[in-house]
Design a protein around this motif. Structure first.
Motif, short mmCIF file in Angstrom:
data_model
loop_
_atom_site.label_atom_id
_atom_site.label_comp_id
_atom_site.label_asym_id
_atom_site.label_seq_id
_atom_site.Cartn_x
_atom_site.Cartn_y
_atom_site.Cartn_z
N ALA A 44 2.41 11.03 -9.19
CA ALA A 44 3.63 10.27 -8.89
C ALA A 44 3.41 9.30 -7.74
N GLU A 45 2.40 9.54 -6.92
CA GLU A 45 2.12 8.68 -5.76
C GLU A 45 0.94 7.73 -6.00
N TRP A 46 0.30 7.83 -7.14
CA TRP A 46 -0.81 6.94 -7.43
C TRP A 46 -0.28 5.53 -7.62
N MET A 47 -1.08 4.55 -7.21
CA MET A 47 -0.68 3.15 -7.37
C MET A 47 -1.84 2.36 -7.97
N LEU A 48 -1.53 1.43 -8.84
CA LEU A 48 -2.51 0.54 -9.43
C LEU A 48 -2.16 -0.86 -8.94
N LEU A 49 -3.00 -1.40 -8.07
CA LEU A 49 -2.71 -2.70 -7.45
C LEU A 49 -3.77 -3.73 -7.79
N ASP A 50 -3.36 -4.98 -7.83
CA ASP A 50 -4.29 -6.08 -8.11
C ASP A 50 -5.35 -6.19 -7.02
N ARG A 51 -6.55 -6.48 -7.45
CA ARG A 51 -7.69 -6.61 -6.54
C ARG A 51 -7.47 -7.69 -5.48
N VAL A 52 -6.73 -8.74 -5.83
CA VAL A 52 -6.52 -9.85 -4.90
C VAL A 52 -5.68 -9.43 -3.68
N LEU A 53 -5.05 -8.28 -3.73
CA LEU A 53 -4.25 -7.80 -2.61
C LEU A 53 -5.11 -7.16 -1.51
N PHE A 54 -6.41 -7.04 -1.76
CA PHE A 54 -7.33 -6.36 -0.86
C PHE A 54 -8.31 -7.34 -0.23
N THR A 55 -8.75 -6.99 0.97
CA THR A 55 -9.88 -7.67 1.58
C THR A 55 -11.00 -6.64 1.65
N LEU A 56 -12.11 -6.93 1.01
CA LEU A 56 -13.20 -5.96 0.98
C LEU A 56 -14.08 -6.04 2.21
N ASP A 57 -14.03 -7.17 2.92
CA ASP A 57 -14.82 -7.29 4.14
C ASP A 57 -13.97 -7.12 5.40
N GLY A 58 -12.66 -6.98 5.23
CA GLY A 58 -11.77 -6.76 6.36
C GLY A 58 -11.40 -8.00 7.14
N LEU A 59 -11.81 -9.16 6.67
CA LEU A 59 -11.65 -10.39 7.45
C LEU A 59 -10.38 -11.19 7.13
N ALA A 60 -9.60 -10.75 6.16
CA ALA A 60 -8.39 -11.49 5.78
C ALA A 60 -7.15 -10.78 6.28
N CYS A 61 -6.30 -11.51 6.98
CA CYS A 61 -5.03 -10.96 7.43
C CYS A 61 -4.10 -10.75 6.24
#
Length: 108
Positions: A44-61
């Motif tokens: 019930a708490e699992w989420m499927l989110l678009d990849r574009v919502l993530f920063t994989l290198d941590g550099l995007a606000c």
């Protein structure tokens, strides 16, 4: 041997539907701390989110996965409002989904 092949149709003639393409999605599964209600609630708490919502290198606000480096790289960071780089986080998407469910709508 004439080289003839014998074929048998298995199934029916129903239209085949392609499964949903999930290549550009991330599945988020709460797993820690184990005593957390989100972990105990399971799927019930699992989420499927678009990849574009993530920063994989941590550099995007304002993306999931933002790191200290993104804060440091902000122009005029000393005059920015607190939390200026922390929009669009997992909890924000979860809260938006919960509001939709409360209104009888389907979560994203």
């Amino acid at each position: 041997n004439t080289g003839d092949a014998v074929m048998t149709l298995v199934g029916d003639f129903a239209t085949f539907q392609q499964p949903e393409n999930l290549e550009d999605k991330f599945l988020l599964v709460p797993s820690w701390p184990e005593w957390s209600a989100r972990v105990k609630n399971g799927k019930a708490e699992w989420m499927l989110l678009d990849r574009v919502l993530f920063t994989l290198d941590g550099l995007a606000c304002d993306k999931i996965g933002v790191s200290h480096s993104a804060f440091f790289a902000q122009a005029q960071r000393c005059t920015m409002k607190a939390g200026s780089c922390l929009q669009s986080q997992i909890d924000d998407y979860r809260e938006a989904d919960l509001k939709k469910v409360q209104k009888g709508l389907m979560a994203d």
